[in-house]
Every structure is written in structure tokens, then in C-alpha cells.
Design a protein around this motif. Structure first.
Motif, short mmCIF file in Angstrom:
data_model
loop_
_atom_site.label_atom_id
_atom_site.label_comp_id
_atom_site.label_asym_id
_atom_site.label_seq_id
_atom_site.Cartn_x
_atom_site.Cartn_y
_atom_site.Cartn_z
N PHE A 97 -48.41 -4.63 0.46
CA PHE A 97 -49.21 -4.55 1.67
C PHE A 97 -48.96 -5.74 2.58
O PHE A 97 -48.77 -5.60 3.80
CB PHE A 97 -50.69 -4.48 1.26
CG PHE A 97 -51.66 -4.38 2.41
CD1 PHE A 97 -51.93 -3.15 3.00
CD2 PHE A 97 -52.35 -5.49 2.87
CE1 PHE A 97 -52.84 -3.05 4.05
CE2 PHE A 97 -53.25 -5.40 3.91
CZ PHE A 97 -53.51 -4.18 4.50
N ALA A 157 -48.18 4.59 -2.17
CA ALA A 157 -47.60 3.38 -1.57
C ALA A 157 -46.08 3.46 -1.53
O ALA A 157 -45.45 3.09 -0.53
CB ALA A 157 -48.04 2.15 -2.35
N ALA A 188 -45.11 5.75 1.17
CA ALA A 188 -45.35 5.12 2.47
C ALA A 188 -44.17 4.25 2.88
O ALA A 188 -43.72 4.29 4.04
CB ALA A 188 -46.63 4.29 2.42
N PHE A 189 -43.64 3.47 1.95
CA PHE A 189 -42.50 2.63 2.28
C PHE A 189 -41.24 3.46 2.51
O PHE A 189 -40.39 3.08 3.32
CB PHE A 189 -42.28 1.59 1.18
CG PHE A 189 -43.12 0.37 1.35
CD1 PHE A 189 -42.80 -0.60 2.28
CD2 PHE A 189 -44.27 0.20 0.59
CE1 PHE A 189 -43.59 -1.72 2.45
CE2 PHE A 189 -45.07 -0.92 0.75
CZ PHE A 189 -44.74 -1.89 1.69
N LEU A 209 -50.42 3.42 3.32
CA LEU A 209 -50.44 2.16 2.56
C LEU A 209 -51.84 1.57 2.52
O LEU A 209 -52.29 1.05 1.49
CB LEU A 209 -49.45 1.17 3.17
CG LEU A 209 -49.25 -0.15 2.42
CD1 LEU A 209 -48.77 0.10 1.00
CD2 LEU A 209 -48.27 -1.04 3.16
N GLY A 265 -40.89 -3.29 -0.63
CA GLY A 265 -42.23 -2.74 -0.82
C GLY A 265 -42.24 -1.55 -1.76
O GLY A 265 -43.12 -1.42 -2.61
N SER A 289 -44.09 -1.14 -5.52
CA SER A 289 -44.95 0.01 -5.82
C SER A 289 -44.47 0.74 -7.07
O SER A 289 -45.28 1.13 -7.92
CB SER A 289 -44.97 0.96 -4.62
OG SER A 289 -45.41 0.30 -3.45
#
Length: 305
Positions: free
Chosen positions: A137, A197, A200-201, A221, A282, A286
């Protein structure tokens, strides 16, 4: 106030250090609220408090950008000083008295906190979960302003601050996360949070030229980190009702180290390989968190055997 009146960098640095040290009050309020809540509703109560806390963190980016753009950066600090003074009075009047749970000296409390880390493996595990999530994050929000103000989007500093409003939409999941915690879905939804997550990345990486995809990644995220944090705290609170404040202090120390490292390593990744490198970093954090989460089930099975 000292930051707003700073005449040089050393004064601003010292004021920031004091501000960072005293901002721990926000984390004191979370276990305080948990101690006041009944057992059957603790997850929902913590979810509401954390929703306000995390929403404030994201909205502060937008508000500070707008205020500094209109009235200058000093007004941000001086205005915050006024708000803190008013809030101190409000809390003094509104909060109920709370009896201490221990009478031992403070240095003994610190020593006992270290002992709690050794005696509660779940505390360390949940701290590492959140360290990975908060690190990812922090890497995202530390570097996303670089790409938004870069040659692809040409956002102003204020525009980058307004973009943070997108992440605030993730606050809506906080009450749901509290509900999941109260209904025994902590382990399952922790894995889901890490999966979200990672996705999301992936979205942020593939959509680095699309502000819509980056915005969707920010929302996903934010939802993941809120869910993970509330679930982790709910688990930590159950370990020892008489030591919740000490447990949460150890938990926060662990995951804030992860957040600080994520911010620093995210910046290094951006300088080395741009937004793609940040997205990979990121996503890797995750996935590592998800893989570590899978070992929890095997560990539990071994203990049951």
C-alpha cells in the motif's frame, strides 16, 4: 504549530518527529474502542473506527493539496494545530473513564510487550501479514504521484491530491470486514484480501497509461488493506483481553516497519524500472503474503494432529 512556523529544515524535521510520535493517539483509540465494545460486536466497532481513521489518512492528501495550493503549505500545519486543539477538548469531554488494566511500571510494560511477541505466534503472523499489505500500500501511494504528474498524465500537485479521493472509496468495505471477523471468516477473507491486492497491482501495471485502471487499482488496494487490517486486529484482540493495548502496540510496530520499508523500496523500484517495477514489487509482496497465509492452514493441521 512549530511546523507551520518553521524557518528552516531542522525545525521542520523536529516538528515532524514530534507530530509522528504523538499521532500514536489514533492507534490508542482503536483498542480503547475495542475494550468498550461487547464481544459479539467488537469486529463491527473496530471496523467503524478504522474506517474513519483510514478514510482520514487518504482524504488528508486531498485536503492538504487543496489548502496548500490556495493558501500555502504553512496553513496546512497551522490549521491542523487548531483542529488538534479542538479535538483534544472534544475527546476530554466525550470519552468515558477507563480503569487501568495493570499497575506495573512503564518499563516493565515494555518488557512484557516483548514477552507477548514470544508467547503469541499469532501476533507475529498477523503483524507480518499486515507488514506485507501495508508495504504494498505504501509503495503504491508513495510513487503514484510520480506517474500522475509525469509525461503521460501531466497532473498538477492538486490533481494528484484529488486522485486520493478515489482510494477513500475503499473505506466502504470496513464495516463488512468487521462483519466477517465477527462471523469467523478471518482466515478465509485474509487470503481473499491478498488476492485482491495482487490483482490491483496487476491492473495498475497493465494500465499505467490509463488513469481509470490505476484508479480502480487504488480502490481495490484500499479495500484489501482495510479488510486485512481489521481482520488482523480482530485476531490480535482475542489473544489476551487484559493486554490488548500492549498487543496492538507490538502489532503496529511490526507492520509499520513493513510500511516504511515498502515506501522506501517502492521509491527505489520506481527509480530503477518505473511504474512497472513498482507494480511488480507490490504484486510480489501481495503474493508472498498469500503464500505465507497458506502455511497457516498447514500449521493448524499439524497442531490438531
Amino acid at each position: 504549530m512549530a511546523a507551520g512556523l518553521a524557518t528552516g529544515f531542522p525545525m521542520l524535521l523536529i516538528a515532524s518527529l514530534v507530530s509522528g510520535a504523538t499521532s500514536v493517539v489514533a492507534r490508542i483509540l482503536v483498542p480503547f474502542a475495542a475494550s468498550l465494545a461487547p464481544d459479539h460486536a467488537r469486529g463491527r466497532v473496530v471496523g467503524r473506527v478504522m474506517s474513519g481513521l483510514l478514510t482520514g489518512i487518504l482524504l488528508s492528501r486531498t485536503l492538504s493539496s487543496l489548502v496548500s495550493g490556495v493558501a500555502g503549505w504553512r496553513v496546512v500545519y497551522l490549521g491542523s494545530a487548531v483542529l488538534m486543539a479542538l479535538l483534544a477538548v472534544a475527546l476530554r469531554l466525550a470519552l468515558p473513564r477507563h480503569a487501568p488494566t495493570t499497575s506495573v511500571p512503564y518499563h516493565h510494560v515494555l518488557r512484557s510487550t516483548a514477552a507477548l511477541v514470544r508467547t503469541h505466534p499469532a501476533l507475529v503472523r498477523r503483524g507480518l501479514y499486515q507488514a506485507a499489505m501495508f508495504g504494498a500500500f505504501s509503495a503504491f501511494w508513495t510513487t503514484v504521484s510520480y506517474i500522475l504528474t509525469g509525461p503521460h498524465f501531466h497532473y498538477s500537485a492538486v490533481g494528484g491530491g484529488v486522485f486520493a479521493l478515489v482510494g477513500a472509496a475503499g473505506a466502504a468495505v470496513a464495516p463488512l470486514a468487521g462483519h466477517w471477523a465477527d462471523h469467523g471468516l478471518t482466515r478465509r477473507m485474509t487470503g481473499v484480501a491478498f488476492g485482491v491486492a495482487a490483482l490491483a497491482f496487476a491492473s495498475a501495471g497493465f494500465g499505467q497509461r490509463s488513469v481509470i485502471l490505476i484508479g480502480l487499482a487504488a480502490v481495490a488496494l484500499a479495500m484489501a488493506v482495510r479488510t486485512s487490517l481489521i481482520l488482523d486486529q480482530h485476531t490480535v484482540y482475542q489473544l489476551d483481553p487484559l493486554a490488548r493495548a500492549r498487543l496492538i502496540s507490538a502489532f503496529i510496530a511490526i507492520f509499520f516497519i513493513g510500511g516504511a520499508l515498502g515506501s522506501q523500496l517502492g521509491s527505489i523500484a520506481y527509480r530503477s524500472g518505473g511504474w512497472s517495477a513498482v507494480s511488480l514489487f507490490g504484486a510480489a509482496l501481495s503474493v508472498l503474503g498469500l503464500l505465507y497465509r497458506l502455511t497457516e492452514r498447514r500449521s493448524s493441521a499439524k497442531r490438531s494432529a
